[in-house]
Write an enzyme that holds these catalytic residues in place. Sequence first.
Site, PDB file in Angstrom:
ATOM      1  N   CYS A 141       0.979  -1.224  -0.063  1.00 37.47           N
ATOM      2  CA  CYS A 141       0.007  -0.071  -0.166  1.00 37.47           C
ATOM      3  C   CYS A 141       1.010   1.185  -0.006  1.00 37.47           C
ATOM      4  CB  CYS A 141      -0.938  -0.003   1.235  1.00 37.47           C
ATOM      5  SG  CYS A 141      -1.784   1.429   1.515  1.00 37.47           S
ATOM      6  N   CYS A 144      -0.313   4.073   2.526  1.00 34.24           N
ATOM      7  CA  CYS A 144      -0.074   3.625   3.856  1.00 34.24           C
ATOM      8  C   CYS A 144       1.674   3.992   4.142  1.00 34.24           C
ATOM      9  CB  CYS A 144      -0.470   2.267   4.169  1.00 34.24           C
ATOM     10  SG  CYS A 144      -1.920   1.669   3.567  1.00 34.24           S
ATOM     11  N   ASP A 145       2.334   3.347   3.252  1.00 33.82           N
ATOM     12  CA  ASP A 145       3.730   3.295   3.401  1.00 33.82           C
ATOM     13  C   ASP A 145       4.724   4.256   2.738  1.00 33.82           C
ATOM     14  OD1 ASP A 145       3.474   1.469   5.358  1.00 33.82           O
ATOM     15  OD2 ASP A 145       3.271  -0.257   4.119  1.00 33.82           O
TER      16      ASP A 145
HETATM   17  C1  FAD Z   1       1.172  -5.077   5.692  1.00 27.49           C
HETATM   18  C2  FAD Z   1       0.074  -4.073   5.216  1.00 27.49           C
HETATM   19  C3  FAD Z   1      -0.179  -2.777   5.932  1.00 27.49           C
HETATM   20  C4  FAD Z   1      -0.990  -1.952   5.800  1.00 27.49           C
HETATM   21  N1  FAD Z   1      -0.988  -0.783   6.177  1.00 27.49           N
HETATM   22  C5  FAD Z   1      -1.947   0.178   6.592  1.00 27.49           C
HETATM   23  C6  FAD Z   1      -1.752   1.459   6.935  1.00 27.49           C
HETATM   24  O1  FAD Z   1      -0.765   1.860   7.215  1.00 27.49           O
HETATM   25  N2  FAD Z   1      -2.991   2.067   6.992  1.00 27.49           N
HETATM   26  C7  FAD Z   1      -4.096   1.671   6.531  1.00 27.49           C
HETATM   27  O2  FAD Z   1      -5.057   2.338   6.248  1.00 27.49           O
HETATM   28  N3  FAD Z   1      -4.193   0.388   5.850  1.00 27.49           N
HETATM   29  C8  FAD Z   1      -3.118  -0.259   5.928  1.00 27.49           C
HETATM   30  N4  FAD Z   1      -3.472  -1.678   5.540  1.00 27.49           N
HETATM   31  C9  FAD Z   1      -4.757  -2.052   4.754  1.00 27.49           C
HETATM   32  C10 FAD Z   1      -5.677  -2.289   6.234  1.00 27.49           C
HETATM   33  O3  FAD Z   1      -4.986  -3.202   6.959  1.00 27.49           O
HETATM   34  C11 FAD Z   1      -6.795  -2.976   5.493  1.00 27.49           C
HETATM   35  O4  FAD Z   1      -7.537  -2.068   4.783  1.00 27.49           O
HETATM   36  C12 FAD Z   1      -7.773  -3.278   6.820  1.00 27.49           C
HETATM   37  O5  FAD Z   1      -7.298  -4.116   7.806  1.00 27.49           O
HETATM   38  C13 FAD Z   1      -9.150  -3.868   6.185  1.00 27.49           C
HETATM   39  O6  FAD Z   1      -9.962  -4.292   7.370  1.00 27.49           O
HETATM   40  P1  FAD Z   1     -11.121  -5.350   7.209  1.00 27.49           P
HETATM   41  O7  FAD Z   1     -11.723  -5.052   8.855  1.00 27.49           O
HETATM   42  O8  FAD Z   1     -11.924  -5.130   6.289  1.00 27.49           O
HETATM   43  O9  FAD Z   1     -10.376  -6.805   7.291  1.00 27.49           O
HETATM   44  P2  FAD Z   1      -8.997  -7.371   7.738  1.00 27.49           P
HETATM   45  O10 FAD Z   1      -7.967  -6.521   8.279  1.00 27.49           O
HETATM   46  O11 FAD Z   1      -8.558  -7.968   6.575  1.00 27.49           O
HETATM   47  O12 FAD Z   1      -9.594  -8.622   8.689  1.00 27.49           O
HETATM   48  C14 FAD Z   1     -10.232  -9.675   8.178  1.00 27.49           C
HETATM   49  C15 FAD Z   1     -10.772 -10.238   9.510  1.00 27.49           C
HETATM   50  O13 FAD Z   1     -11.483 -11.245   9.045  1.00 27.49           O
HETATM   51  C16 FAD Z   1     -11.369 -12.709   9.630  1.00 27.49           C
HETATM   52  N5  FAD Z   1     -11.819 -13.725   8.977  1.00 27.49           N
HETATM   53  C17 FAD Z   1     -11.616 -14.094   7.379  1.00 27.49           C
HETATM   54  N6  FAD Z   1     -12.311 -15.058   7.084  1.00 27.49           N
HETATM   55  C18 FAD Z   1     -12.916 -15.542   8.253  1.00 27.49           C
HETATM   56  C19 FAD Z   1     -13.806 -16.557   8.628  1.00 27.49           C
HETATM   57  N7  FAD Z   1     -14.186 -17.536   7.677  1.00 27.49           N
HETATM   58  N8  FAD Z   1     -14.208 -16.642   9.882  1.00 27.49           N
HETATM   59  C20 FAD Z   1     -13.890 -15.843  10.764  1.00 27.49           C
HETATM   60  N9  FAD Z   1     -13.114 -14.887  10.479  1.00 27.49           N
HETATM   61  C21 FAD Z   1     -12.625 -14.539   9.400  1.00 27.49           C
HETATM   62  C22 FAD Z   1      -9.634 -12.614   9.825  1.00 27.49           C
HETATM   63  O14 FAD Z   1      -8.973 -13.493  10.461  1.00 27.49           O
HETATM   64  C23 FAD Z   1      -9.579 -11.130  10.147  1.00 27.49           C
HETATM   65  O15 FAD Z   1      -9.535 -10.818  11.543  1.00 27.49           O
HETATM   66  C24 FAD Z   1      -2.168  -2.367   5.379  1.00 27.49           C
HETATM   67  C25 FAD Z   1      -2.358  -3.640   5.032  1.00 27.49           C
HETATM   68  C26 FAD Z   1      -1.236  -4.733   4.856  1.00 27.49           C
HETATM   69  C27 FAD Z   1      -1.538  -6.242   4.337  1.00 27.49           C
END
Ligand code: FAD
Length: 316
Positions: A141, A144-145
Amino acid sequence: MFLEKKIQDCVIIGSGPAGYSSAIYAARADMNPIIFTGDQPGGQLTTTTDVDNYLGFPEGIHGNDLMNNSKKQAERFHTKIINQSVNRVILSSKEGGVHRIFFDTEKYIESIGLIVATGSKPKFLGINKEKKFMGLGVSFCAICDGFFHKEKDVAVVGGGDKALEEANYLSKICKKVYVIVRKNYFKASKILQYRVSRKKNVNILFSSNVIEIIGDNFLEGIKIFNQKNKTSRIVLISGLFIAIGHLPNTEIFKNKLDLDEKGYIVVQKGKTITSKPGVFAAGDVQDSVYRQAITSAGTGCMAALDLERYLSLCVK
Ligand SMILES: Cc1cc2nc3c(=O)[nH]c(=O)nc-3n(C[C@H](O)[C@H](O)[C@H](O)COP(=O)(O)OP(=O)(O)OC[C@H]3O[C@@H](n4cnc5c(N)ncnc54)[C@H](O)[C@@H]3O)c2cc1C
């Protein structure tokens, strides 16, 4: 086996920013949410180091701390947290109908409201150290970074729209941006190609693959292999931005909810309403465009509010 005796108002699948944000809103509206954490408690942010762009943290915050705080905040309002993955769902098509959420083989919970916040996962190149150096030079991203690589040399891998958007963004901050494309052409739209081609500090390398990450404790460079002339070379960079796509975690919703061609859950414009009554989607699982922690938390809030409205209009 039916785990909870009563039918729930709100079950949330996923414990990233979208899941915890929806839990906090749902709990404070007396919906007594139950959240399934899945196998990545805290979600994608637990795989990074500093999060600098989440509102309210002037000095930035470590990804793990942000998600631990989010969990504590949800627990403060008595969210029930189940450290399990959901392996199957049976979704009702009836207004006010009951959905069945299975976990741990045959255990299940029944609920009228379901918030899907299962997020997405970035596609990896499949090379050594790329997971180890996430947050230590390897990123998915630029928004982000990118800031951490101000005035430095970086590389973007990918030839689609996302890769060129990342390259365009980085070219304004970084000294030099290598764009490494596996094919000998871009898949990206013409307008993005045009924009990137006009940047003096962008160096495009077609027919090329990253085959090695250089560095002991953090990324210091990469080895690039050129498929045409069969040569390889090392370029020293501080950041490697991998932009070869994301996979939404929607396997268990195939043929149950409407998904788009990339597998993301389709929601009504400006809402979190899915194709099934009482099922709402928040965060990355329904968003192939923004994919930020703050937008995920925002749509998590929206999902809880949409569910609250749904519950007040039907059955109750
Ligand atoms: C390395 C990295 C760095 C990042 N840095 C930033 C940053 O600095 N700033 C920023 O704004 N964004 C950043 N992002 C993006 C950000 O992390 C995501 O946009 C955000 O986490 C998405 O949130 P979410 O809640 O939709 O899903 P996620 O964070 O993807 O969480 C999904 C959840 O669903 C759960 N899950 C999946 N399938 C199942 C299932 N079948 N049963 C039960 N639970 C399940 C997983 O265990 C997890 O807990 C980064 C992403 C990455 C990979």
